[in-house]
Design an enzyme around this catalytic site. Structure first.
Site: not given
Length: 275
Positions: A221, A255
Site C-alpha cells: 500500500k 491479506r
C-alpha cells in the site's frame, strides 16, 4: 479463536494468510494481471501451494478514486471465476470482496465461504441481513464514504477512539442479524492518510477490545511506497516489515499479494515466541 468456514473450524490462534486475487483492470498493484482462466488458476494454485488458507476475490476496485461499476458487471467478472476455482480446487476457501448483498449471496450460493465488505454494511442496507441468513464469516472494514470519496474524509479528532466506536456499533448490528463469526479490518489506506495509517498500526492492539480476529491489509500500500519514495512493485520488503509489526500487535489474518513471504513472517514469529 475460530471461525466456521463451510463446516470446518479454522483456528486463528495461529495467524493465517489470505491471498489477494484482483479481477479488476485498475487495481493499484496487479490490475489486469489475470486476463484469462489459465492465469487465474495458475495464480491460485501458487497461493495455495505457498500456504494461503483463504483466497480473496475482488471484482470491484476499491482503490481511492476508482471507477464505480454496476452490479451486473461485478457479477459477470466474479461468478465465473468462483465456479472455475471451486471446480479445480474443491476445498479452497474463497472470500468475496464485495459490498453488494446480491453479489455476496450469489457467490456464497456458488460455494464461496466468506464475505469481505469494505463498508461494513454501510453501502448496502441489505448486506448484514443477507450475511446473517447465509451463516458465513463476515469481514467488516472501517471506512468513511466510498472509494470515490474516501480520500477527502481523513479528518479525525481521535482516530483510535473513532475506529473502535465504529466497530462497536457495526458489531452490535451484525450480531442482531445473526452473524456469529466477525473479523474486523481497520482499513489501512481507506479514509486515512499515511501518518494515520501508521498510528493505527502502532495501536492495533487497542482494537482487540472487541474480542474478534483482526485482519491486516497492508500489502504494497501507499503508506509503504510513499514513505520509501518507491512504487507498489518495489514494496515487498516494506510489506514484510509491516506484516511482522501487525502480527506482533495482534493480527490474526494477513491479506497479501505475496503469500510465501507472509507465511515466512508467521513461521519466524512462531519460532521467536517459542524461544
Amino acid at each position: 479463536m475460530t471461525i466456521n468456514c463451510k463446516g470446518s473450524l479454522i483456528d486463528l490462534m495461529t495467524p493465517k494468510v489470505m491471498g489477494i486475487l484482483n479481477l479488476t483492470p485498475d487495481s493499484f498493484y496487479d490490475g489486469g494481471s489475470y486476463k484469462n482462466e489459465k492465469e487465474v488458476l495458475k495464480k491460485v494454485e501458487q497461493m495455495l501451494t505457498d500456504g494461503a488458507t483463504f483466497v480473496d476475490l475482488g471484482a470491484y476496485s476499491s482503490r481511492p478514486g476508482a471507477d464505480n461499476i454496476s452490479t451486473e458487471d461485478e457479477k459477470k467478472r466474479i461468478l465465473p471465476i468462483v465456479t472455475t476455482l471451486l471446480q479445480e480446487f474443491p476445498k479452497v476457501l474463497l472470500s468475496i470482496d464485495t459490498f453488494r448483498s446480491e453479489v455476496a449471496k450469489l457467490c456464497i450460493d456458488a460455494g464461496a465461504a466468506i464475505i469481505n465488505d469494505i463498508s461494513a454494511g454501510h453501502l448496502d442496507s441489505n448486506m448484514l441481513q443477507v450475511v446473517g441468513q447465509l451463516k458465513v464469516p463476515y469481514i467488516m472494514m472501517h471506512m468513511k464514504g466510498n472509494p470515490q470519496t474516501m480520500k477527502s474524509l481523513d479528518t479525525y479528532d481521535n482516530l483510535i477512539l473513532e475506529v473502535n466506536t465504529y466497530f462497536a456499533e457495526r458489531i452490535t448490528v451484525a450480531r442482531k442479524h445473526g452473524i456469529n463469526d466477525i473479523i474486523i479490518d481497520p482499513g489501512f489506506g481507506f479514509a486515512k492518510n499515511t501518518l494515520q495509517n501508521f498510528e493505527l498500526l502502532k495501536n492495533l492492539k487497542l482494537l482487540k477490545f472487541h474480542d474478534t480476529p483482526i485482519l491486516a491489509g497492508l500489502s504494497r500500500k501507499s503508506m509503504i511506497y510513499k514513505t520509501l519514495n518507491s512504487t507498489p512493485q518495489e514494496a515487498l520488503n516494506g510489506t514484510t516489515v509491516l506484516n511482522t509489526t501487525a502480527l506482533l500487535n495482534g493480527s490474526s489474518i494477513l491479506r497479501v499479494h505475496d503469500v510465501k513471504e507472509a507465511i515466512e513472517c508467521i513461521h519466524l514469529l512462531n519460532q521467536y515466541e517459542k524461544a
